[in-house]
Design a protein around this motif. Structure first.
Motif, PDB file in Angstrom:
ATOM      1  N   GLY A   1       0.800  -1.216   0.000  1.00  0.00           N
ATOM      2  CA  GLY A   1       0.000   0.000   0.000  1.00  0.00           C
ATOM      3  C   GLY A   1       0.833   1.265   0.000  1.00  0.00           C
ATOM      4  N   GLU A   2       2.132   1.120   0.197  1.00  0.00           N
ATOM      5  CA  GLU A   2       2.989   2.299   0.170  1.00  0.00           C
ATOM      6  C   GLU A   2       2.936   2.966  -1.209  1.00  0.00           C
ATOM      7  OE1 GLU A   2       4.281   5.134   1.065  1.00  0.00           O
ATOM      8  OE2 GLU A   2       5.287   4.049   2.691  1.00  0.00           O
ATOM      9  N   GLY A   3       2.811   4.289  -1.197  1.00  0.00           N
ATOM     10  CA  GLY A   3       2.685   5.020  -2.448  1.00  0.00           C
ATOM     11  C   GLY A   3       1.257   5.154  -2.937  1.00  0.00           C
ATOM     12  N   TYR A   4       0.306   4.659  -2.117  1.00  0.00           N
ATOM     13  CA  TYR A   4      -1.118   4.797  -2.442  1.00  0.00           C
ATOM     14  C   TYR A   4      -1.826   5.497  -1.280  1.00  0.00           C
ATOM     15  CZ  TYR A   4      -0.634   1.402  -6.283  1.00  0.00           C
ATOM     16  OH  TYR A   4      -0.273   0.754  -7.445  1.00  0.00           O
ATOM     17  N   PHE A   5      -3.093   5.868  -1.515  1.00  0.00           N
ATOM     18  CA  PHE A   5      -3.858   6.624  -0.529  1.00  0.00           C
ATOM     19  C   PHE A   5      -5.336   6.297  -0.733  1.00  0.00           C
ATOM     20  CE2 PHE A   5      -5.412  10.516   1.574  1.00  0.00           C
ATOM     21  CZ  PHE A   5      -4.516  10.608   2.642  1.00  0.00           C
ATOM     22  N   ARG A   6      -6.062   6.111   0.381  1.00  0.00           N
ATOM     23  CA  ARG A   6      -7.491   5.781   0.277  1.00  0.00           C
ATOM     24  C   ARG A   6      -8.356   6.968   0.676  1.00  0.00           C
ATOM     25  NH1 ARG A   6     -10.880   1.822   4.236  1.00  0.00           N
ATOM     26  NH2 ARG A   6     -11.022   3.828   5.335  1.00  0.00           N
ATOM     27  N   LEU A   7      -9.367   7.230  -0.161  1.00  0.00           N
ATOM     28  CA  LEU A   7     -10.414   8.193   0.164  1.00  0.00           C
ATOM     29  C   LEU A   7     -11.748   7.461   0.158  1.00  0.00           C
ATOM     30  CD1 LEU A   7      -9.315  11.211  -2.082  1.00  0.00           C
ATOM     31  CD2 LEU A   7      -8.993  10.978   0.397  1.00  0.00           C
ATOM     32  N   THR A   8     -12.652   7.856   1.051  1.00  0.00           N
ATOM     33  CA  THR A   8     -13.961   7.211   1.104  1.00  0.00           C
ATOM     34  C   THR A   8     -15.040   8.149   0.568  1.00  0.00           C
ATOM     35  OG1 THR A   8     -14.863   7.930   3.243  1.00  0.00           O
ATOM     36  CG2 THR A   8     -13.144   6.244   3.287  1.00  0.00           C
ATOM     37  N   ALA A   9     -16.118   7.536   0.122  1.00  0.00           N
ATOM     38  CA  ALA A   9     -17.243   8.283  -0.455  1.00  0.00           C
ATOM     39  C   ALA A   9     -18.376   8.473   0.548  1.00  0.00           C
ATOM     40  CB  ALA A   9     -17.771   7.544  -1.688  1.00  0.00           C
ATOM     41  N   PHE A  10     -18.091   8.304   1.837  1.00  0.00           N
ATOM     42  CA  PHE A  10     -19.156   8.289   2.837  1.00  0.00           C
ATOM     43  C   PHE A  10     -19.499   9.645   3.436  1.00  0.00           C
ATOM     44  CE2 PHE A  10     -17.883   3.719   3.233  1.00  0.00           C
ATOM     45  CZ  PHE A  10     -19.094   3.193   2.830  1.00  0.00           C
ATOM     46  N   ASN A  11     -18.808  10.701   3.016  1.00  0.00           N
ATOM     47  CA  ASN A  11     -19.172  12.011   3.543  1.00  0.00           C
ATOM     48  C   ASN A  11     -20.390  12.538   2.771  1.00  0.00           C
ATOM     49  OD1 ASN A  11     -18.989  14.628   4.883  1.00  0.00           O
ATOM     50  ND2 ASN A  11     -16.851  14.073   5.290  1.00  0.00           N
ATOM     51  N   THR A  12     -20.853  13.720   3.124  1.00  0.00           N
ATOM     52  CA  THR A  12     -21.974  14.314   2.400  1.00  0.00           C
ATOM     53  C   THR A  12     -21.519  14.759   1.015  1.00  0.00           C
ATOM     54  OG1 THR A  12     -21.520  16.546   3.191  1.00  0.00           O
ATOM     55  CG2 THR A  12     -22.939  15.149   4.569  1.00  0.00           C
ATOM     56  N   LEU A  13     -22.466  14.930   0.110  1.00  0.00           N
ATOM     57  CA  LEU A  13     -22.146  15.421  -1.229  1.00  0.00           C
ATOM     58  C   LEU A  13     -21.498  16.795  -1.155  1.00  0.00           C
ATOM     59  CD1 LEU A  13     -22.249  15.315  -4.318  1.00  0.00           C
ATOM     60  CD2 LEU A  13     -24.624  16.145  -4.187  1.00  0.00           C
ATOM     61  N   GLU A  14     -22.019  17.662  -0.289  1.00  0.00           N
ATOM     62  CA  GLU A  14     -21.480  19.017  -0.164  1.00  0.00           C
ATOM     63  C   GLU A  14     -20.019  18.987   0.305  1.00  0.00           C
ATOM     64  OE1 GLU A  14     -25.686  18.930  -0.321  1.00  0.00           O
ATOM     65  OE2 GLU A  14     -24.364  17.952   1.143  1.00  0.00           O
ATOM     66  N   ASN A  15     -19.745  18.190   1.318  1.00  0.00           N
ATOM     67  CA  ASN A  15     -18.371  18.087   1.822  1.00  0.00           C
ATOM     68  C   ASN A  15     -17.439  17.426   0.804  1.00  0.00           C
ATOM     69  OD1 ASN A  15     -18.871  19.364   4.230  1.00  0.00           O
ATOM     70  ND2 ASN A  15     -19.045  17.490   5.429  1.00  0.00           N
ATOM     71  N   THR A  16     -17.963  16.443   0.102  1.00  0.00           N
ATOM     72  CA  THR A  16     -17.152  15.773  -0.916  1.00  0.00           C
ATOM     73  C   THR A  16     -16.775  16.758  -2.012  1.00  0.00           C
ATOM     74  OG1 THR A  16     -18.228  13.652  -0.448  1.00  0.00           O
ATOM     75  CG2 THR A  16     -17.093  13.865  -2.567  1.00  0.00           C
ATOM     76  N   ARG A  17     -17.729  17.547  -2.463  1.00  0.00           N
ATOM     77  CA  ARG A  17     -17.458  18.552  -3.498  1.00  0.00           C
ATOM     78  C   ARG A  17     -16.411  19.562  -3.015  1.00  0.00           C
ATOM     79  NH1 ARG A  17     -23.654  19.703  -5.452  1.00  0.00           N
ATOM     80  NH2 ARG A  17     -23.689  18.267  -7.234  1.00  0.00           N
ATOM     81  N   GLU A  18     -16.548  20.010  -1.774  1.00  0.00           N
ATOM     82  CA  GLU A  18     -15.614  20.993  -1.248  1.00  0.00           C
ATOM     83  C   GLU A  18     -14.218  20.401  -1.098  1.00  0.00           C
ATOM     84  OE1 GLU A  18     -13.701  24.298   0.382  1.00  0.00           O
ATOM     85  OE2 GLU A  18     -15.453  24.064  -0.912  1.00  0.00           O
ATOM     86  N   ALA A  19     -14.140  19.150  -0.626  1.00  0.00           N
ATOM     87  CA  ALA A  19     -12.837  18.498  -0.491  1.00  0.00           C
ATOM     88  C   ALA A  19     -12.161  18.367  -1.850  1.00  0.00           C
ATOM     89  CB  ALA A  19     -13.008  17.123   0.162  1.00  0.00           C
ATOM     90  N   LEU A  20     -12.923  17.977  -2.850  1.00  0.00           N
ATOM     91  CA  LEU A  20     -12.363  17.837  -4.197  1.00  0.00           C
ATOM     92  C   LEU A  20     -11.939  19.187  -4.762  1.00  0.00           C
ATOM     93  CD1 LEU A  20     -14.902  15.211  -5.568  1.00  0.00           C
ATOM     94  CD2 LEU A  20     -12.470  14.822  -5.115  1.00  0.00           C
ATOM     95  N   ARG A  21     -12.703  20.225  -4.485  1.00  0.00           N
ATOM     96  CA  ARG A  21     -12.316  21.560  -4.949  1.00  0.00           C
ATOM     97  C   ARG A  21     -10.959  21.951  -4.369  1.00  0.00           C
ATOM     98  NH1 ARG A  21     -11.640  26.371  -3.388  1.00  0.00           N
ATOM     99  NH2 ARG A  21     -12.201  25.868  -1.232  1.00  0.00           N
TER     100      ARG A  21
END
Length: 410
Positions: free
Chosen positions: A383-403
Motif C-alpha cells: 500500500g505504500e505510495g497509495y492513498f485511500r479516500l472514502t465516499a461516505f461524507n456528504t455530497l457538499e463536503n465531498t465537493r468541497e474536499a475535491l475543490r
C-alpha cells in the motif's frame, strides 16, 4: 508476576485508524480555525432509513411492555432476522443457505477478528496486500503471524500483492497456506473480482485444503455485471469458505452495530489427530460461550431493511455514496491523479503524486487542503505510495474536499 500475551507486543504501537485520528486531533489543536473534511475512516453520514427507525422504535416499545419484553436472545440471532437474510441475501440469488448457518453479530469487524478462535495457531495465513488491518493484527494476537519485519509485514504471513501492475488481482499462493483472507469488493483498493477470478480461488482452496475467509461487507455497492455478491454463488464454495457481512455500510448501522457470518454445515476442518470437524458447530460453540447476541432492537432494525420500503431506502443511500465515488473519480483524474476503485465500492484508491510516501501525502493533504484520508502503507507493504479516500461524507463536503484538492494539484 503474572505474564502477558507476548503476541500483543509484536503489534504496531497503535491501530491504523487510531493513528489517523491522533494526527487529525493534533492538527486541529494547533489550527483550531481549520475546517477539516474527513474522507478517511469509512463511517457513514446519512441517517438510518425510516423503515429501520420505525422498526427500532417499535422494538423499544416491546421492551417497555411485560408481554413483549425481550431479555437475553439467542446467541445466533433471532429467527426473524436469520430467515430474512437467508431469503433475501441468498435464496434470491439462487444460493441455498439455511437460517441455522447464519450467525448474527455486532458487526463484521468482530467476526473477522474472532473467527481465529476456532482455528489452529499453526495454520499458515495468506492475505492480499494491501489489506484491512484487522485480518493481520488479530492473527498477530493469536500467534500465527511470526516476527515483525521491516515495512510492517510479518515473517509467517504470506502477502499477495494487489497493485496497478497486476490489475489488483492477487496471484494464487506459490507456497502452502491454510487460511486465506479475501475482501471483495475490496477494502482499501475499491476493486472487485469477476466470477471467473473468484472461482479460481474456490478451486485452489478445494484442491489444497485451505479455508477462505471472505469479507463481503461491501456487496451492496456492486454495479458491474459478472461480479458475484457472495462467494457462495461459486460452485463448491460452501465446502471451503466462511462469509462475513455487515449492515454498517449497506444500511448505515455503523453506530447501531449489526452484521452476520455464514458458516455452512458442509465446511469441515481436521483436528490434531486428522478427524474431520464441522466448523458450524465450533463457531456456534464459540459464540454461545463468548457472545450474548446482538440486541433485539438492532436486529429488528436490520430485519426492516429486507422489507420493500427498507430495501428501497437502503438502496437510495448506497446510490448516494456511489454518486460521491463517481464524482471523486472524475475530479481526481482531472487533477492528474491515477485513481482506481470507486465503481463497485465506496473507496477510491489513488497513487500519491511524485513518488511521495503515503504518510507524507497524508500530512500534506491535511496541512494544505484540510482534507483527511488514509495512508495506503497502513494497509500493508504494497500500500505504500497509495492513498485511500472514502465516499461516505456528504455530497457538499465531498465537493468541497475535491475543490480544495484540485486547486492544489491541478
Amino acid at each position: 508476576m503474572f505474564k502477558i500475551n507476548d503476541n500483543f507486543c509484536q503489534l504496531a504501537e497503535s491501530y491504523l485508524f487510531s493513528e489517523v485520528a491522533r494526527r487529525i486531533a493534533a492538527f486541529k489543536e494547533a489550527n483550531p480555525e481549520a475546517e477539516i473534511i474527513r474522507l478517511g475512516i469509512g463511517d457513514v453520514t446519512i441517517p438510518l432509513c425510516p423503515a429501520a427507525i420505525e422498526a427500532m422504535h417499535a422494538a423499544v416499545d416491546d421492551e417497555a411492555n411485560a408481554a413483549t419484553f425481550r431479555g437475553y436472545g439467542p446467541e445466533q440471532g433471532y429467527p426473524f432476522l436469520r430467515e430474512a437474510i437467508a431469503e433475501h441475501d441468498y435464496r434470491a440469488r439462487g444460493v441455498e443457505i439455511a437460517p441455522d448457518e447464519i450467525f448474527v453479530s455486532d458487526g463484521a469487524k468482530s467476526d473477522t477478528g474472532n473467527i481465529g478462535d476456532i482455528l489452529a495457531a499453526s495454520n499458515r495465513v495468506a492475505v492480499t496486500d494491501p489489506v484491512y488491518p484487522v485480518y493481520v493484527d488479530t492473527n498477530v494476537m493469536a500467534g500465527r503471524a511470526g516476527a515483525p519485519l521491516a515495512g510492517g509485514s510479518f515473517s509467517k504471513v504470506v502477502y499477495l500483492p494487489v497493485t496497478a501492475e497486476n490489475g489488483f488481482v492477487p496471484a494464487l499462493p506459490e507456497e502452502k497456506v491454510d487460511m486465506i483472507y479475501l475482501c471483495y469488493p475490496n477494502n482499501p483498493t475499491g476493486t472487485a473480482l469477476t466470477r471467473e477470478q473468484l472461482k479460481a480461488w474456490v478451486d485452489y482452496a478445494a484442491a489444497n485444503g485451505a479455508l477462505i475467509l471472505y469479507d463481503s461487507a461491501y456487496e451492496a455497492f456492486i454495479r458491474q455485471e459478472g461480479v458475484p455478491h457472495s462467494i457462495y454463488e461459486i460452485e463448491g464454495a460452501k465446502k471451503v469458505a466462511i462469509e462475513f457481512r455487515s449492515f454498517s455500510k449497506t444500511a448505515g448501522f455503523t453506530g447501531v452495530r449489526c452484521g452476520y457470518t455464514v458458516v455452512p454445515k458442509e465446511l469441515k476442518g481436521v483436528d490434531s489427530e486428522g478427524r474431520e470437524v464441522g466448523l458450524n458447530h465450533l463457531w456456534n460453540r464459540r459464540q454461545c460461550t463468548k457472545f450474548n447476541g446482538a440486541s433485539y432492537i438492532s436486529q429488528r432494525g436490520a430485519a426492516a431493511i429486507y422489507t420493500p420500503e427498507g430495501r428501497r431506502q437502503a438502496r437510495e443511500a448506497v446510490d448516494y455514496y456511489m454518486a460521491n465515488a463517481a464524482l471523486m473519480l472524475s475530479e481526481l483524474r482531472k487533477a492528474g491523479f491515477e485513481v482506481f476503485g470507486g465503481e463497485n465500492a465506496p473507496y477510491v484508491w489513488l497513487k500519491t503524486p511524485d513518488g511521495m510516501d503515503s504518510w507524507a501525502f497524508f500530512d500534506l493533504l491535511l496541512r494544505e487542503c484540510q482534507v483527511a484520508g488514509t495512508p495506503g502503507s497502513g494497509f500493508g507493504p504494497a500500500g505504500e505510495g497509495y492513498f485511500r479516500l472514502t465516499a461516505f461524507n456528504t455530497l457538499e463536503n465531498t465537493r468541497e474536499a475535491l475543490r480544495r484538492i484540485v486547486s492544489r494539484f491541478a
